[in-house]
Design a protein around this motif. Structure first.
Motif, PDB file in Angstrom:
ATOM      1  N   HIS A   1       0.856  -1.185   0.000  1.00  0.00           N
ATOM      2  CA  HIS A   1       0.000   0.000   0.000  1.00  0.00           C
ATOM      3  C   HIS A   1       0.891   1.234   0.000  1.00  0.00           C
ATOM      4  O   HIS A   1       2.027   1.202   0.487  1.00  0.00           O
ATOM      5  N   VAL A   2       0.357   2.333  -0.525  1.00  0.00           N
ATOM      6  CA  VAL A   2       1.088   3.596  -0.551  1.00  0.00           C
ATOM      7  C   VAL A   2       0.405   4.576   0.400  1.00  0.00           C
ATOM      8  O   VAL A   2      -0.805   4.824   0.297  1.00  0.00           O
ATOM      9  N   VAL A   3       1.189   5.100   1.317  1.00  0.00           N
ATOM     10  CA  VAL A   3       0.689   6.062   2.307  1.00  0.00           C
ATOM     11  C   VAL A   3       1.360   7.402   2.040  1.00  0.00           C
ATOM     12  O   VAL A   3       2.598   7.480   1.995  1.00  0.00           O
ATOM     13  N   THR A   4       0.563   8.444   1.841  1.00  0.00           N
ATOM     14  CA  THR A   4       1.129   9.789   1.719  1.00  0.00           C
ATOM     15  C   THR A   4       0.949  10.517   3.041  1.00  0.00           C
ATOM     16  O   THR A   4       0.005  10.264   3.796  1.00  0.00           O
ATOM     17  N   LEU A   5       1.876  11.427   3.322  1.00  0.00           N
ATOM     18  CA  LEU A   5       1.926  12.095   4.617  1.00  0.00           C
ATOM     19  C   LEU A   5       1.692  13.587   4.480  1.00  0.00           C
ATOM     20  O   LEU A   5       2.029  14.197   3.460  1.00  0.00           O
ATOM     21  N   LEU A   6       1.121  14.160   5.538  1.00  0.00           N
ATOM     22  CA  LEU A   6       0.896  15.601   5.597  1.00  0.00           C
ATOM     23  C   LEU A   6       2.121  16.296   6.191  1.00  0.00           C
ATOM     24  O   LEU A   6       2.781  15.741   7.066  1.00  0.00           O
ATOM     25  N   PRO A   7       2.438  17.494   5.739  1.00  0.00           N
ATOM     26  CA  PRO A   7       3.502  18.260   6.400  1.00  0.00           C
ATOM     27  C   PRO A   7       3.018  18.716   7.781  1.00  0.00           C
ATOM     28  O   PRO A   7       1.803  18.840   8.001  1.00  0.00           O
ATOM     29  N   PRO A   8       3.961  18.941   8.712  1.00  0.00           N
ATOM     30  CA  PRO A   8       5.414  18.813   8.538  1.00  0.00           C
ATOM     31  C   PRO A   8       5.847  17.357   8.514  1.00  0.00           C
ATOM     32  O   PRO A   8       5.317  16.537   9.258  1.00  0.00           O
ATOM     33  N   LEU A   9       6.830  17.049   7.666  1.00  0.00           N
ATOM     34  CA  LEU A   9       7.262  15.673   7.482  1.00  0.00           C
ATOM     35  C   LEU A   9       8.351  15.247   8.463  1.00  0.00           C
ATOM     36  O   LEU A   9       8.619  14.057   8.619  1.00  0.00           O
ATOM     37  N   ASN A  10       9.003  16.215   9.103  1.00  0.00           N
ATOM     38  CA  ASN A  10      10.021  15.912  10.119  1.00  0.00           C
ATOM     39  C   ASN A  10      11.081  14.944   9.600  1.00  0.00           C
ATOM     40  O   ASN A  10      11.452  13.970  10.271  1.00  0.00           O
ATOM     41  N   GLY A  11      11.547  15.212   8.363  1.00  0.00           N
ATOM     42  CA  GLY A  11      12.611  14.398   7.779  1.00  0.00           C
ATOM     43  C   GLY A  11      12.141  13.140   7.089  1.00  0.00           C
ATOM     44  O   GLY A  11      12.959  12.379   6.559  1.00  0.00           O
ATOM     45  N   LEU A  12      10.835  12.892   7.050  1.00  0.00           N
ATOM     46  CA  LEU A  12      10.290  11.710   6.390  1.00  0.00           C
ATOM     47  C   LEU A  12       9.986  12.001   4.930  1.00  0.00           C
ATOM     48  O   LEU A  12       9.725  13.148   4.560  1.00  0.00           O
ATOM     49  N   PRO A  13       9.958  10.984   4.069  1.00  0.00           N
ATOM     50  CA  PRO A  13       9.532  11.198   2.674  1.00  0.00           C
ATOM     51  C   PRO A  13       8.037  11.497   2.624  1.00  0.00           C
ATOM     52  O   PRO A  13       7.296  11.169   3.557  1.00  0.00           O
ATOM     53  N   GLN A  14       7.593  12.076   1.528  1.00  0.00           N
ATOM     54  CA  GLN A  14       6.173  12.437   1.431  1.00  0.00           C
ATOM     55  C   GLN A  14       5.279  11.211   1.299  1.00  0.00           C
ATOM     56  O   GLN A  14       4.117  11.231   1.679  1.00  0.00           O
ATOM     57  N   SER A  15       5.820  10.117   0.734  1.00  0.00           N
ATOM     58  CA  SER A  15       5.040   8.886   0.632  1.00  0.00           C
ATOM     59  C   SER A  15       5.873   7.709   1.102  1.00  0.00           C
ATOM     60  O   SER A  15       7.109   7.703   0.983  1.00  0.00           O
ATOM     61  N   VAL A  16       5.190   6.724   1.659  1.00  0.00           N
ATOM     62  CA  VAL A  16       5.844   5.542   2.218  1.00  0.00           C
ATOM     63  C   VAL A  16       5.089   4.308   1.752  1.00  0.00           C
ATOM     64  O   VAL A  16       3.843   4.303   1.721  1.00  0.00           O
ATOM     65  N   GLN A  17       5.811   3.267   1.359  1.00  0.00           N
ATOM     66  CA  GLN A  17       5.176   1.999   1.010  1.00  0.00           C
ATOM     67  C   GLN A  17       5.135   1.107   2.250  1.00  0.00           C
ATOM     68  O   GLN A  17       6.117   0.991   2.990  1.00  0.00           O
ATOM     69  N   VAL A  18       3.966   0.478   2.474  1.00  0.00           N
ATOM     70  CA  VAL A  18       3.812  -0.426   3.616  1.00  0.00           C
ATOM     71  C   VAL A  18       3.371  -1.802   3.122  1.00  0.00           C
ATOM     72  O   VAL A  18       2.749  -1.936   2.069  1.00  0.00           O
TER      73      VAL A  18
ATOM     74  N   LEU B   1       1.457  12.893  10.136  1.00  0.00           N
ATOM     75  CA  LEU B   1       0.088  12.411   9.952  1.00  0.00           C
ATOM     76  C   LEU B   1      -0.117  11.859   8.552  1.00  0.00           C
ATOM     77  O   LEU B   1       0.516  12.282   7.585  1.00  0.00           O
ATOM     78  N   ILE B   2      -1.041  10.896   8.450  1.00  0.00           N
ATOM     79  CA  ILE B   2      -1.420  10.339   7.154  1.00  0.00           C
ATOM     80  C   ILE B   2      -2.308  11.335   6.409  1.00  0.00           C
ATOM     81  O   ILE B   2      -3.217  11.940   6.989  1.00  0.00           O
ATOM     82  N   GLU B   3      -2.058  11.484   5.112  1.00  0.00           N
ATOM     83  CA  GLU B   3      -2.972  12.233   4.243  1.00  0.00           C
ATOM     84  C   GLU B   3      -3.886  11.267   3.504  1.00  0.00           C
ATOM     85  O   GLU B   3      -5.113  11.381   3.593  1.00  0.00           O
ATOM     86  N   THR B   4      -3.304  10.296   2.799  1.00  0.00           N
ATOM     87  CA  THR B   4      -4.103   9.302   2.081  1.00  0.00           C
ATOM     88  C   THR B   4      -3.507   7.919   2.270  1.00  0.00           C
ATOM     89  O   THR B   4      -2.302   7.756   2.498  1.00  0.00           O
ATOM     90  N   PHE B   5      -4.371   6.919   2.143  1.00  0.00           N
ATOM     91  CA  PHE B   5      -3.971   5.510   2.169  1.00  0.00           C
ATOM     92  C   PHE B   5      -4.470   4.904   0.865  1.00  0.00           C
ATOM     93  O   PHE B   5      -5.676   4.790   0.652  1.00  0.00           O
ATOM     94  N   ASP B   6      -3.539   4.581  -0.025  1.00  0.00           N
ATOM     95  CA  ASP B   6      -3.892   4.138  -1.381  1.00  0.00           C
ATOM     96  C   ASP B   6      -4.819   5.134  -2.068  1.00  0.00           C
ATOM     97  O   ASP B   6      -5.807   4.764  -2.732  1.00  0.00           O
ATOM     98  N   GLY B   7      -4.508   6.419  -1.883  1.00  0.00           N
ATOM     99  CA  GLY B   7      -5.243   7.468  -2.564  1.00  0.00           C
ATOM    100  C   GLY B   7      -6.514   7.919  -1.881  1.00  0.00           C
ATOM    101  O   GLY B   7      -7.140   8.894  -2.305  1.00  0.00           O
TER     102      GLY B   7
END
Length: 465
Positions: free
Chosen positions: A3-20, A80-86
């Motif tokens: 699954h692809v998880v996109t994140l909301l800013p601030p990202l605190n050094g994390l990528p904008q999207s993460v695969q789980v 924080l999560i923005e979307t989970f698989d869109g």
């Protein structure tokens, strides 16, 4: 499949999207997924809550600046999560605790489970270390002005080989006036006043939950488990047994909850009692589960528990018969000093026991509630000499400033100075003497050794042998 998880800013050094990974661990509030790189975990909630994002952002800000020595005990939200698989979905990403950590509930449910761990070489000392880590985790929350809604053994993971523990549900904190509790807690660990009076979780209720958690970890049972039914109605019996009529199992004045075979050696089918613990741990146990059980202000603080757990680390002794370790019962007469696991009496040469003193005013020393239990070859570490210092998480790499030696011919212990500092000794029958590097001193009762300027004094309270 991932699954692809996109994140909301601030990202605190994390990528904008993460695969789980596709597999998830399901819980009461949501599901936890692990990133494909093994570094992070994502908690995705089942249901949206209008206050959830604000709640999580407050917690993120609260724990954003934790030093490493505190960060290791808890797992706070990082982004924080923005979307989970869109698809928009509430949740957050956090660091992943290594897979070798197991839920504490898998390790401390029964004495049998403990015996299985002992059979593979784990000692009771590892459980003591893990209990101290749990206290550290709650101490981190309290240092930030937080309490927790749900302290129990399901919300900690433990590496029992290292005696390490991490709190997993840092998003369950409460802050008076800012973050409201989402749950009341778990029966068996929540404070009696939550059940009886609807009290809101707070630092005071945390003190109760911590006491139960620590004792469960050390004695392999819940120390408040009701053993009698208090009502024909099951729900009312539970409410009374854990609430209004909650009773410490080992209470000397009331035996209603006392287990059969209490204080009989564990490996003989017995139940460990709190009397096998160190004097410091017995004291905080009595404060939490006797004096403070129904009088919350009398409960010991997290710091009190940390001091007692830490002090106990330096009082462990190994059984010659079963090889298990336990707090050496130096407060009993020698014939009564026995292993609480197999019942074997301690054998000569028994350890030497030294109490600690610290300087309160210039030139004026007073005893502190700490003791050292030392056998042949036992080291004196540098931290043992430093005032206001608790044992570190590990003593790997900590300098050794001295060690004890058993003199078989004289049937007595000597303490050897391995440091560059000159020690001063005072004995009741001798004038003060200087002890330089590689020199030693007889450890006779009432001997006092000052470990250098500004350092602690050690006093022999039991010469062993």
């Amino acid at each position: 499949m991932t699954h692809v998880v996109t994140l909301l800013p601030p990202l605190n050094g994390l990528p904008q999207s993460v695969q789980v990974e596709s597999d998830a661990v399901s819980g009461g509030e949501g599901e936890v997924y692990f990133s494909t790189d093994g570094r992070h975990a994502v908690k995705a909630f089942y249901h949206a809550n209008p206050n959830l994002e604000q709640h999580l952002r407050y917690i993120m800000a609260l724990f954003a600046d934790l030093p490493e020595d505190q960060k290791r005990f808890i797992v706070p939200p990082l982004a924080l999560i923005e979307t989970f698989d869109g698809t928009p979905r509430p949740g957050f990403i956090m660091r992943r605790v290594p897979p070798r950590y197991r839920k504490a509930v898998d390790l401390i449910l029964t004495p049998r489970q403990a015996a299985e761990q002992f059979a593979r070489g784990i000692t009771w000392g590892s459980y003591l270390l893990a209990a101290r880590s749990m206290a550290h985790a709650i101490g981190v929350l309290h240092s930030k002005g937080c309490a927790h809604t749900d302290i129990h053994y399901e919300n900690f993971v433990v590496d029992i080989d290292e005696g390490d523990a991490v709190m997993m549900e840092a998003d369950g904190v409460v802050v008076s006036g800012f973050i409201k509790p989402r749950v009341k807690g778990l029966v068996g660990f929540m404070a009696p006043e939550i059940l009886t009076k609807g009290a809101v979780p707070s630092k005071i209720t945390d003190r109760h939950s911590l006491a139960v958690l620590v004792l469960h970890m050390l004695l392999f049972r819940n120390p408040l488990q009701p053993l009698i039914e208090l009502s024909d109605d099951q729900a009312e019996s539970v409410r009374l047994g854990w609430g209004e009529q909650a009773l410490f199992s080992d209470d000397p004045q009331d035996r209603r909850n006392r287990p059969t075979y209490l204080d009989v050696p564990l490996f003989e089918g017995g139940v460990l009692g709190y009397r096998m613990l160190s004097p410091q741990l017995r004291h905080v146990t009595e404060g939490a589960l006797i004096a403070g059980l129904h009088d919350p202000p009398r409960r010991p603080s997290v710091h009190d528990w940390l001091e007692a757990l830490s002090a106990t680390l330096d009082q462990l002794w190994g059984c010659n018969e079963c090889q298990q370790v336990f707090p050496y019962p130096y407060w009993k007469s020698p014939p009564m000093r026995a292993c609480p696991f197999c019942g074997e009496q301690t054998r000569p040469p028994r350890p030497v026991v030294l109490s600690m003193w610290e300087e309160r005013l210039a030139g004026s020393f007073a005893p502190i509630d700490r003791a050292l239990v030392l056998g042949n070859g036992s080291p004196i570490y540098a931290d043992m000499a430093e005032p206001h210092c608790l044992p570190p998480r590990t003593r790997r790499g900590v300098p050794i400033i001295g060690h004890t030696v058993w003199d078989e011919k004289r049937r007595a212990y000597r303490l050897v100075n391995n440091s560059d500092c000159t020690w001063t000794t005072v004995q009741s029958t001798a004038t003060p003497a200087k002890v330089g590097g590689n020199q030693s001193i007889d450890l006779q009762p009432k001997t006092m050794i000052r470990l250098g300027s500004g350092k602690r004094i050690l006093e022999v309270i039991d010469g062993g042998g």
